[in-house]
Design an enzyme around this catalytic site. Structure first.
Site, PDB file in Angstrom:
ATOM      1  CE1 TYR A  24      -3.813  -2.279   0.174  1.00 44.63           C
ATOM      2  CE2 TYR A  24      -2.659  -3.299   2.002  1.00 44.63           C
ATOM      3  CZ  TYR A  24      -3.665  -3.320   1.070  1.00 44.63           C
ATOM      4  OH  TYR A  24      -4.530  -4.380   1.016  1.00 44.63           O
ATOM      5  CG  ASN A  73      -9.401   2.568  -1.616  1.00 39.82           C
ATOM      6  OD1 ASN A  73      -9.894   1.451  -1.529  1.00 39.82           O
ATOM      7  ND2 ASN A  73      -8.093   2.784  -1.578  1.00 39.82           N
ATOM      8  CG  HIS A  79     -13.177  -7.636  -2.247  1.00 46.63           C
ATOM      9  ND1 HIS A  79     -12.775  -7.346  -3.541  1.00 46.63           N
ATOM     10  CD2 HIS A  79     -12.217  -7.111  -1.437  1.00 46.63           C
ATOM     11  CE1 HIS A  79     -11.619  -6.708  -3.497  1.00 46.63           C
ATOM     12  NE2 HIS A  79     -11.263  -6.553  -2.241  1.00 46.63           N
ATOM     13  CG  ASP A  86     -28.273  -1.884  -2.852  1.00 53.86           C
ATOM     14  OD1 ASP A  86     -28.002  -2.133  -4.049  1.00 53.86           O
ATOM     15  OD2 ASP A  86     -28.796  -2.711  -2.081  1.00 53.86           O
ATOM     16  CG  HIS A  99      -9.253  -0.861  -5.547  1.00 53.98           C
ATOM     17  ND1 HIS A  99      -9.827  -1.150  -4.337  1.00 53.98           N
ATOM     18  CD2 HIS A  99     -10.245  -0.915  -6.470  1.00 53.98           C
ATOM     19  CE1 HIS A  99     -11.115  -1.377  -4.519  1.00 53.98           C
ATOM     20  NE2 HIS A  99     -11.399  -1.230  -5.807  1.00 53.98           N
ATOM     21  CG  LEU A 100      -3.977   2.828  -2.050  1.00 50.19           C
ATOM     22  CD1 LEU A 100      -3.852   2.655  -0.550  1.00 50.19           C
ATOM     23  CD2 LEU A 100      -3.268   4.082  -2.509  1.00 50.19           C
ATOM     24  CB  SER A 101      -2.734  -3.176  -4.213  1.00 46.80           C
ATOM     25  OG  SER A 101      -4.024  -3.688  -3.931  1.00 46.80           O
ATOM     26  NE  ARG A 110      -6.491  -8.867  -0.865  1.00 49.85           N
ATOM     27  CZ  ARG A 110      -6.808  -8.290   0.286  1.00 49.85           C
ATOM     28  NH1 ARG A 110      -7.678  -7.295   0.307  1.00 49.85           N
ATOM     29  NH2 ARG A 110      -6.269  -8.699   1.414  1.00 49.85           N
TER      30      ARG A 110
END
Length: 146
Positions: A24, A73, A79, A86, A99-101, A110
């Protein structure tokens, strides 16, 4: 028109800089948000930020916002959270997922996102710079709509 972007950060992102820096990065969330605030101010856009480990707080922030754009994020909620999906669909505010990764290069669980198919765009694998990319895209979209 005064443009506003809501930046949402989900669970464990308060640990950025300490939590698995090889995945991260070393920047703290406060550092990232400070950079994004500078970027937003330079463009004449207001940035509102929330980070929470509690799903209901993120949902309440989505429901309450008067922003015209959201950058999210969702972290682990990516997930698992039909409720976040909603909430985003319920307010009908366009959003970018960050997403950082590179979640697609990680564990199979993931790989699925409950948000990606409804997002304007998904940015992953660029570390903290992914937020800058998302904010740049959000600003361009907001400015072109006026």
């Amino acid at each position: 028109m005064n443009h506003k972007v809501l930046l949402i950060n989900g669970p464990n992102l308060n640990l950025l800089g300490r939590r698995e820096p090889s995945v991260y990065g070393h920047q703290t969330l406060a550092d990232i948000v400070a950079q994004l605030n500078e970027q937003a101010q330079a463009a004449g856009v207001q940035l509102e930020h929330i980070q929470s480990n509690a799903e209901f707080e993120l949902i309440n922030a989505i429901h309450a916002t008067d922003a015209q754009m959201i950058i999210i994020n969702p972290a682990a909620f990516t997930h698992t959270s039909v409720a976040l999906r909603d909430a985003l669909l319920g307010v009908d505010i366009p959003f970018y997922e960050v997403h950082l990764s590179n979640v697609h290069a990680r564990e199979p669980f993931r790989h699925h996102s409950y948000l990606s198919d409804k997002a304007i765009g998904v940015i992953c694998g660029f570390g903290a710079q992914g937020y800058e990319f998302a904010l740049t895209a959000a600003i361009k979209r907001l400015k072109s709509a006026t």
